[in-house]
Design an enzyme around this catalytic site. Structure first.
Site, PDB file in Angstrom:
ATOM      1  N   ASP A  69      24.595 -52.397  61.435  1.00 22.29           N
ATOM      2  CA  ASP A  69      24.089 -51.163  60.816  1.00 22.29           C
ATOM      3  C   ASP A  69      22.575 -51.248  60.625  1.00 22.29           C
ATOM      4  O   ASP A  69      21.988 -52.332  60.596  1.00 22.29           O
ATOM      5  CB  ASP A  69      24.786 -50.875  59.483  1.00 22.29           C
ATOM      6  CG  ASP A  69      24.647 -52.001  58.459  1.00 22.29           C
ATOM      7  OD1 ASP A  69      24.699 -53.169  58.872  1.00 22.29           O
ATOM      8  OD2 ASP A  69      24.467 -51.707  57.260  1.00 22.29           O
ATOM      9  N   GLU A 134      25.777 -54.082  55.814  1.00 19.89           N
ATOM     10  CA  GLU A 134      24.888 -55.025  55.133  1.00 19.89           C
ATOM     11  C   GLU A 134      23.825 -54.277  54.363  1.00 19.89           C
ATOM     12  O   GLU A 134      23.451 -54.664  53.254  1.00 19.89           O
ATOM     13  CB  GLU A 134      24.227 -55.971  56.145  1.00 19.89           C
ATOM     14  CG  GLU A 134      23.647 -57.231  55.495  1.00 19.89           C
ATOM     15  CD  GLU A 134      22.229 -57.063  54.984  1.00 19.89           C
ATOM     16  OE1 GLU A 134      21.786 -57.895  54.191  1.00 19.89           O
ATOM     17  OE2 GLU A 134      21.543 -56.090  55.363  1.00 19.89           O
TER      18      GLU A 134
HETATM   19 ZN   LIG Z   1      19.118 -57.008  57.868  1.00 20.06          ZN
END
Ligand SMILES: [Zn+2]
Length: 376
Positions: A69, A134
């Site tokens: 992501d 994340e």
């Molecule tokens: Zn990162």
């Protein structure tokens, strides 16, 4: 002609995988990894797609960890080229996720391809632990994959996180730990009333000040070779009704500590309460721990990384524990050695995020060098 690593990075940037959307990035990885003998498992928790891939059944396990992501690009008109249409200008590749961290993911995949082509019978196992959550709240990503692995008794010995750790040149800085983070919301109670009748009020601001002064001055620890001393910062103080002539009934204080491995959250909580009690405050306090500290002081992984960096980048890598938290915090508690090693972080989360294409190939060579040092 672009190198394999540069091309794969560009293909991944073309997929607009804004947190928590993976946008097919992991499918691209799966295709490449299956072709060289990895067993790939997609683990979906709510809206988050995670990948656990493994080649080999034996210990030790070297896991490449990271995320597909990216953070949102922000206003498109401030970019010199479309953030999701990768473009190379003067040897520099531009696009959202170029540095954080599609370059590392691509470099990990191509490093494995070259390594396996030469050493299909390597010892131990190579693994990938990849999440699409994340940059967000990180509750259904790495932490859940680790829970799944722990439940199965599957263990990671060495984790190499591809976060952009480098400062000026790829490989100049490796993060071998991170500080912990703990926050508190403190409410100090008093008695509200008219300022003209001080004997009838109990002023929570007056009570709070000397206690907060002691708290802010307290020396929690001295730090150690790898960590600076633990520091407490008061970030908010709120009290008062807005009127000059009213003593408020309570004061609210928010503070946060970034703490080293020299102290435990339990000690921080007990010491804080002792300081508040010394000042005879009537208070409530709520704590939240947002990350435990971790440290990989030394070991095979640090050795292999420093060695490979010296060979492929000609640098003596510095070990640092500065910066915010990362997914390494979820992997380290399992007992794994954890290092973060990735491209230069100067442009991450900014407009015109970029990575030097030559350094991208160096990074892939460093990863391959680490594989050779640990799994041959
Ligand atoms: Zn990162």
């Amino acid at each position: 002609m672009n190198s394999e690593t540069v091309q794969l990075t560009m293909d991944m940037i073309s997929r607009a995988s804004v947190t928590p959307d993976d946008a097919g990035c992991q499918d691209m990885m799966i295709e490449r990894l299956r072709a060289i003998g990895f067993e790939c498992e997609t683990l979906v928790f709510d809206d988050v797609t995670n990948l656990w891939a493994r080649r080999g059944e034996q210990a030790p396990v070297l896991a490449f960890a990271g995320h597909t992501d990216v953070v949102p690009p922000g206003p498109l008109d401030r970019w010199d080229s479309n953030p999701f249409e990768p473009e190379i200008r003067d040897g520099v590749l531009f696009g959202r996720g170029a540095a954080d961290m599609k370059a590392s993911i691509a470099a990990m995949v191509t490093a494995c391809e070259r390594f396996v082509a030469q050493h299909s019978d390597h010892r131990g196992s190579i693994a990938f632990l990849i999440t699409s959550d994340e940059e967000g709240i990180a509750v259904n990503g790495t932490v859940k994959v680790i829970e799944t692995l722990e439940a199965r008794g599957e263990k990671i010995d060495w984790a190499l996180v591809g976060e952009p750790s480098s400062q000026d040149q790829v490989g100049d800085v490796v993060k071998n730990g991170r500080r912990g983070s703990i926050g508190a919301r403190l409410v100090i109670h008093g008695i509200q009333g008219h300022v003209a009748y001080p004997h009838k009020v109990d002023n929570p601001i007056h009570r709070a000040m000397p206690a907060l002064h002691d708290l802010a001055r307290h020396q929690w620890d001295q730090g150690n070779r790898f960590f600076p001393p633990t520091s407490l910062q008061i970030s908010n103080i709120n009290a008062g009704t807005g009127a000059h002539n009213v003593v408020p009934g309570h004061a609210e204080v928010l503070f946060n500590l970034r703490y080293s491995t020299e102290i435990e959250p339990k000690q921080i909580i007990e010491t804080t309460q002792a300081i508040l009690d010394k000042h005879e405050l009537d208070y409530d306090i709520d704590w939240s721990i947002s990350g435990y500290p971790f440290l990989t002081a030394e070991g095979e992984l640090v050795q292999a990384a420093q060695d490979a960096i010296k060979t492929h980048a000609g640098l003596r890598a510095r070990l640092e524990t500065t910066g915010g938290t990362s997914d390494g915090r979820f992997i380290a508690p399992t007992g794994a050695q954890v290092l973060e090693l990735g491209p230069v972080n100067e442009s991450i989360h900014k407009v015109n995020e970029h990575v030097n294409t030559r350094e991208l190939d160096t990074l892939s060579n460093i990863y391959q060098g680490i594989l050779e040092r640990l799994l041959l």
